[in-house]
Design a protein around this motif. Structure first.
Motif, short mmCIF file in Angstrom:
data_model
loop_
_atom_site.label_atom_id
_atom_site.label_comp_id
_atom_site.label_asym_id
_atom_site.label_seq_id
_atom_site.Cartn_x
_atom_site.Cartn_y
_atom_site.Cartn_z
N LEU A 182 41.23 36.47 27.37
CA LEU A 182 41.79 35.83 28.72
C LEU A 182 40.77 37.91 29.58
CD1 LEU A 182 45.40 35.87 29.37
CD2 LEU A 182 43.37 34.06 28.91
N ALA A 183 40.61 39.17 29.14
CA ALA A 183 40.10 40.04 30.39
C ALA A 183 38.88 39.63 30.01
CB ALA A 183 40.00 41.27 29.47
N ARG A 184 37.90 39.37 28.76
CA ARG A 184 36.57 38.81 28.38
C ARG A 184 36.63 37.94 29.22
NH1 ARG A 184 33.52 37.63 22.89
NH2 ARG A 184 31.80 36.38 24.08
N ALA A 185 37.05 36.42 29.87
CA ALA A 185 36.47 35.32 30.63
C ALA A 185 36.83 35.67 31.71
CB ALA A 185 37.68 34.65 30.08
N VAL A 186 37.29 36.93 32.67
CA VAL A 186 37.82 37.30 33.71
C VAL A 186 36.27 37.98 33.68
CG1 VAL A 186 38.69 38.84 35.47
CG2 VAL A 186 40.24 37.58 34.02
N LEU A 187 35.56 38.87 33.03
CA LEU A 187 34.65 39.89 33.18
C LEU A 187 33.77 38.70 33.17
CD1 LEU A 187 35.61 42.70 31.01
CD2 LEU A 187 35.65 42.80 33.12
N GLU A 188 33.52 38.08 32.26
CA GLU A 188 32.03 36.65 32.11
C GLU A 188 32.34 36.41 33.59
OE1 GLU A 188 33.33 34.25 28.99
OE2 GLU A 188 31.33 35.07 27.88
N ASP A 189 33.52 35.51 34.03
CA ASP A 189 33.33 35.01 35.25
C ASP A 189 33.39 35.95 36.55
OD1 ASP A 189 33.67 33.00 36.93
OD2 ASP A 189 35.60 33.73 37.96
N ARG A 190 33.16 37.34 36.72
CA ARG A 190 33.03 38.57 37.63
C ARG A 190 31.77 39.61 37.47
NH1 ARG A 190 39.50 39.62 38.99
NH2 ARG A 190 39.77 37.45 38.63
N LEU A 191 30.91 39.06 36.70
CA LEU A 191 29.97 39.99 36.02
C LEU A 191 29.40 40.75 37.18
CD1 LEU A 191 29.09 39.89 32.87
CD2 LEU A 191 26.50 38.22 33.91
N THR A 192 29.13 40.16 38.70
CA THR A 192 28.57 41.14 39.43
C THR A 192 29.49 42.00 40.06
OG1 THR A 192 28.65 39.63 41.26
CG2 THR A 192 27.07 39.87 39.65
N ALA A 193 31.05 41.78 40.23
CA ALA A 193 31.93 41.97 41.14
C ALA A 193 33.44 42.63 39.76
CB ALA A 193 32.13 41.82 41.61
N PRO A 194 33.25 42.92 38.76
CA PRO A 194 34.13 43.53 37.95
C PRO A 194 35.50 44.16 38.32
CG PRO A 194 32.71 44.67 37.44
CD PRO A 194 32.02 43.96 38.14
N PRO A 195 36.94 43.75 37.94
CA PRO A 195 37.52 44.54 38.40
C PRO A 195 38.14 45.71 37.81
CG PRO A 195 38.76 42.67 37.09
CD PRO A 195 37.15 42.49 36.64
N THR A 196 38.62 46.59 38.84
CA THR A 196 39.40 48.31 37.54
C THR A 196 39.96 47.59 36.68
OG1 THR A 196 41.08 48.59 39.08
CG2 THR A 196 39.14 49.18 39.84
N LEU A 197 40.20 48.75 35.34
CA LEU A 197 40.76 48.62 34.48
C LEU A 197 42.19 47.85 34.87
CD1 LEU A 197 40.69 48.22 30.87
CD2 LEU A 197 41.28 50.83 31.55
N GLU A 198 42.69 48.62 35.72
CA GLU A 198 43.94 48.23 36.07
C GLU A 198 44.56 46.85 35.87
OE1 GLU A 198 47.88 50.59 38.46
OE2 GLU A 198 45.15 51.28 38.71
#
Length: 291
Positions: A182-198
């Protein structure tokens, strides 16, 4: 990376990463690296590399292998790995990056393997296979499509016949592995503005350190390293489409072109400008002299 005969051959670095229009499912790299080190990364397709001089140290999930002259290194898709010089003179090699489709086609024709095909070893001493890999490069550089295609199929058939196998199916996912996916999918979707690890961990229902451990176990690298690799992959596609490097940098989330240059060169082995120029000339000009 410099190209050409200038400088001391023992210390001079040069590299050419390119495609041959007649073989669209294949990337090619020939290089001599001394100081350059590839950080942990992975490829969508396969890596088949013939070392001719020096020693390449390849860091794989199960340890580091030392590939000297006559060695052929084989890495399956999405396997995280590093590479660096294992000797003071660095290493010289010729590499083929065939797509999964190209390897599957050869396996279906010349082996009994049916399923997800891969190599069951990461390194073998096979000077003849190494010679064939170099001949693929030579034929492509001479614009000899028939020879390049033939030799590519012959060397893949040889290696699959000796070292081919079926990749193990993915095990049932644990809660941690599902969170990593799920985290990988989030990062793929927000490549230019990823969230913090927390924030990423909270979004997928995990704690930060639990997600970090699960992500590294599933993908072989922490989320921030995976994100850099994904950005470089996306940038490659944009550069191949003719997007200027500065615009490609912004489009994939790098702060500026130097930021793209640094990470792209470390992972791909050549700067983005050189990569794009080779792609542009693939369809415009004939063979290029060998360095």
């Amino acid at each position: 990376m410099a190209a050409g005969p200038e400088g001391d051959p023992a210390t001079r670095e040069w590299a050419r990463h390119w495609q041959y229009a007649a073989l669209p499912g294949l990337d090619l790299l020939r290089a001599h690296y001394v100081r350059h080190a590839f950080p942990r990364h992975s490829h969508e397709g396969y890596v088949v590399a013939a070392v001719t001089r020096g020693v390449e140290d390849v860091g794989l999930p199960r340890g580091t292998l030392h590939a000297g002259p006559g060695s052929v290194v084989m890495i399956n898709p999405e396997v995280p790995h590093t590479a660096r010089a294992g000797a003071p003179e660095g290493w010289a090699y010729a590499t083929l990056y065939p797509s999964a489709r190209a390897v599957d086609a050869v396996a279906a024709e010349v082996t009994n393997l049916r399923g997800t095909v891969g190599f069951d070893t990461s390194c073998t001493s096979d000077p003849e296979a190494g010679r064939l890999i170099h001949e693929v490069h030579r034929a492509a550089e001479q614009g000899n499509a028939l020879a390049a295609d033939t030799l590519l199929r012959v060397v893949l058939a040889r290696l699959l016949g000796r070292h081919g196998g079926l990749l193990s199916p993915a095990p049932s996912l644990t809660a941690g592995a599902r969170a990593a996916g799920l985290a990988r999918a989030v990062l793929e979707d927000r490549l230019t503005a990823p969230p913090t690890l927390e924030a990423l961990a909270a979004e997928v229902g995990a704690t930060p350190f639990a997600l970090l451990r699960a992500f590294k176990k599933r993908y072989g690298m922490p989320p921030h390293a995976w994100l850099t690799n994904a950005r470089v992959r996306r940038a490659r596609g944009l550069l191949e489409a003719g997007v200027p490097p500065a615009a490609a940098a912004a489009a994939v989330g790098f702060t500026d072109q130097p930021h793209l240059n640094r990470h792209f060169t470390r992972i791909v082995g050549v700067p983005p400008g050189a990569y794009q120029r080779e792609r542009a000339r693939t369809y415009k000009t004939g063979p290029r002299p060998r360095p």
